[in-house]
Design an enzyme around this catalytic site. Structure first.
Site, PDB file in Angstrom:
ATOM      1  N   TYR A 238       0.784  -1.248   0.229  1.00 54.81           N
ATOM      2  CA  TYR A 238      -0.127  -0.010   0.079  1.00 54.81           C
ATOM      3  C   TYR A 238       0.832   1.233  -0.223  1.00 54.81           C
ATOM      4  O   TYR A 238       0.480   2.329  -0.533  1.00 54.81           O
ATOM      5  CB  TYR A 238      -0.922   0.006   1.435  1.00 54.81           C
ATOM      6  CG  TYR A 238      -2.104  -0.554   1.071  1.00 54.81           C
ATOM      7  CD1 TYR A 238      -2.372  -1.867   0.732  1.00 54.81           C
ATOM      8  CD2 TYR A 238      -3.354   0.307   1.123  1.00 54.81           C
ATOM      9  CE1 TYR A 238      -3.582  -2.323   0.487  1.00 54.81           C
ATOM     10  CE2 TYR A 238      -4.552  -0.159   1.111  1.00 54.81           C
ATOM     11  CZ  TYR A 238      -4.921  -1.480   0.812  1.00 54.81           C
ATOM     12  OH  TYR A 238      -6.013  -2.270   0.482  1.00 54.81           O
TER      13      TYR A 238
ATOM     14  N   LYS B 262       2.285 -15.306   2.558  1.00 54.32           N
ATOM     15  CA  LYS B 262       2.378 -16.066   1.127  1.00 54.32           C
ATOM     16  C   LYS B 262       3.828 -16.621   1.280  1.00 54.32           C
ATOM     17  O   LYS B 262       4.636 -16.096   0.303  1.00 54.32           O
ATOM     18  CB  LYS B 262       1.876 -15.194   0.036  1.00 54.32           C
ATOM     19  CG  LYS B 262       1.843 -15.957  -1.400  1.00 54.32           C
ATOM     20  CD  LYS B 262       0.678 -16.985  -1.311  1.00 54.32           C
ATOM     21  CE  LYS B 262       0.765 -17.758  -2.674  1.00 54.32           C
ATOM     22  NZ  LYS B 262      -0.024 -18.933  -2.718  1.00 54.32           N
TER      23      LYS B 262
ATOM     24  N   ASP C 282      -3.992 -18.017   0.379  1.00 52.92           N
ATOM     25  CA  ASP C 282      -4.901 -18.596  -0.286  1.00 52.92           C
ATOM     26  C   ASP C 282      -5.793 -19.479   0.421  1.00 52.92           C
ATOM     27  O   ASP C 282      -6.946 -19.795   0.349  1.00 52.92           O
ATOM     28  CB  ASP C 282      -4.311 -19.170  -1.708  1.00 52.92           C
ATOM     29  CG  ASP C 282      -3.127 -19.974  -1.353  1.00 52.92           C
ATOM     30  OD1 ASP C 282      -2.731 -20.256  -0.259  1.00 52.92           O
ATOM     31  OD2 ASP C 282      -2.833 -20.707  -2.441  1.00 52.92           O
TER      32      ASP C 282
ATOM     33  N   ASP D 165      -6.875  -6.520   4.016  1.00 54.84           N
ATOM     34  CA  ASP D 165      -7.773  -5.860   3.226  1.00 54.84           C
ATOM     35  C   ASP D 165      -8.880  -6.797   2.682  1.00 54.84           C
ATOM     36  O   ASP D 165     -10.063  -6.835   2.827  1.00 54.84           O
ATOM     37  CB  ASP D 165      -7.189  -4.971   1.998  1.00 54.84           C
ATOM     38  CG  ASP D 165      -8.143  -4.214   1.229  1.00 54.84           C
ATOM     39  OD1 ASP D 165      -9.152  -3.752   1.783  1.00 54.84           O
ATOM     40  OD2 ASP D 165      -8.052  -4.182   0.173  1.00 54.84           O
TER      41      ASP D 165
ATOM     42  N   ASP E 269     -12.762  -8.288   4.295  1.00 52.50           N
ATOM     43  CA  ASP E 269     -14.023  -8.170   3.657  1.00 52.50           C
ATOM     44  C   ASP E 269     -14.819  -9.549   3.503  1.00 52.50           C
ATOM     45  O   ASP E 269     -15.827  -9.635   3.752  1.00 52.50           O
ATOM     46  CB  ASP E 269     -13.842  -7.737   2.096  1.00 52.50           C
ATOM     47  CG  ASP E 269     -14.103  -6.222   1.973  1.00 52.50           C
ATOM     48  OD1 ASP E 269     -13.875  -5.588   2.885  1.00 52.50           O
ATOM     49  OD2 ASP E 269     -14.621  -6.008   0.996  1.00 52.50           O
TER      50      ASP E 269
END
Ligand code: IPM
Ligand code: MG
Length: 354
Positions: free
Chosen positions: A138, A189, A221, A245, A249
């Site tokens: 970001y 990851k 994942d 992020d 959600d």
């Protein structure tokens, strides 16, 4: 208790007005609360030509806590990037050093049927996602769009995490886990990214200081998959900015009601910015149909995390539970047989039950 109030855009004004009623109620019950208003996002651009105007910066730096509605609107989508509402949000996070973003995903028994998952998978669900909020891809430099030697254009961003950034957010995560069910899952990851390999190394080190916490590591994942397969396996999820992020959600939707979820973004001294997890919903702005409960519950988080007033936090949460038990519902959580109410009526009901 100096609270900067930033209604922002879209439904922000309506939902923050309800949360302000709650704060005013606490004030009339004896808390020394001061509210001061300023602009953020599109509202900042419209009023002062900047999504994070200097007047707002000054106010939030002086405040003990910030209450935010939401930012964003269609009319701002074509502005140059630095003027867009989202930049106001990213800048205030960075300026205040709000590196620890707490996003609970909690299923209320009254709303268990609102989830898109089977009730038995989500009933009793209580996850805390801790998202690092001021680093990662970001904010990483360099970034941009460049032309390569062969003449082709290329977009690029930089992902990085420094040791101190990982360490401080990991400590917050373990401390939260200690107050909950003592289970921590760090998501990365590390099978592909060097940044994530380093993240895992540092989290593993910090974990040694919290031997009572059962720590695990999961690839992002797999975490995305496990969240819809068996979400109750999680207690605290610790992760970086971009993964957080996305996963937050996803987790919010497990509860079926993004209109119910608050959030806290904290600095190293528990100064915080509190906002609902949902956006500015410009399509329903000004219609008095938005759900104010996420914003009201954000005030509960503010009482708990910034002001250390766990009793006041519980009192607000209990008031919200009570209006749900009474059958009051805004449109987003409505079910047949319940009583549909608007945004302001919902706010009034919470104040009454307080
Ligand atoms: C969030 C939002 C923001 C983010 C956007 C609006 C910049 O999606 O708070 O999750 O990506 O952090
Ligand atoms: Mg998001």
């Amino acid at each position: 208790m100096k609270i900067a109030v930033l209604p922002g855009d879209g439904i922000g004004t309506e939902i923050v007005a309800q949360a302000a009623k709650v704060l005013e109620t606490l004030r009339s019950d004896g808390l020394k609360i001061e509210l001061e208003y300023a602009h953020l996002g599109g509202a900042g651009y419209d009023a002062e030509g900047d999504p994070f105007p200097p007047t707002t910066e000054k106010l939030v730096l002086a405040a003990d806590a910030v209450l935010l509605g939401a930012v964003g609107g269609y009319q701002y989508d074509t502005l140059p990037r630095p003027m867009r509402p989202e930049q106001g949000l990213l800048r205030i996070r960075k300026r205040l050093g709000l590196f620890a973003n707490l996003r609970p995903a909690l299923v209320y028994p009254e709303l268990v049927n609102a989830s898109s998952l089977k009730p038995e998978l989500v009933s009793g669900l209580d996850i805390m996602i801790l998202r690092e909020l001021t680093g990662d891809i970001y904010f990483g430099q360099p970034r941009g769009i460049r032309t390569l030697e062969n003449g082709e254009r290329q977009g690029f961003d930089t992902m990085h995490y420094s040791e101190s950034e990982i360490r401080r957010v990991a400590h917050v995560g373990f401390q939260i886990a200690m107050k909950r069910n003592k289970k921590m899952c760090s998501v990365d990851k590390a099978n592909v990214l060097d940044t994530s390999m380093f993240w895992r190394e540092i989290v593993t080190e910090v974990a040694k200081e919290y031997p009572e916490v059962e720590t695990s590591h999961m690839y992002v994942d797999n975490a995305a998959m496990q969240l819809v397969r068996a979400p109750k396996q999680f207690d605290v999820i610790l992760t970086g900015n971009i993964f957080g992020d996305i996963l937050s959600d996803e987790a919010s939707m497990l509860t079926g009601s993004i209109g119910m979820l608050p959030s806290a973004s904290l600095d190293a001294n528990n100064k915080g910015l509190y906002e609902p997890c949902h956006g500015s919903a410009p399509d329903i702005a000004g219609k008095d149909i938005a759900n104010p409960l996420a914003t009201i519950l954000s005030v509960a988080m503010m009482m708990q995390y910034t002001f250390g007033l766990a009793d006041e936090a519980q009192r607000i949460e209990a008031a919200v539970r009570k209006v749900l038990q009474q059958g009051l519902r805004t449109g987003d959580i409505y079910e047949a047989g319940m009583q549909k109410v608007g945004c302001a009526a919902m706010g009034d009901a919470v104040v009454k039950s307080l």
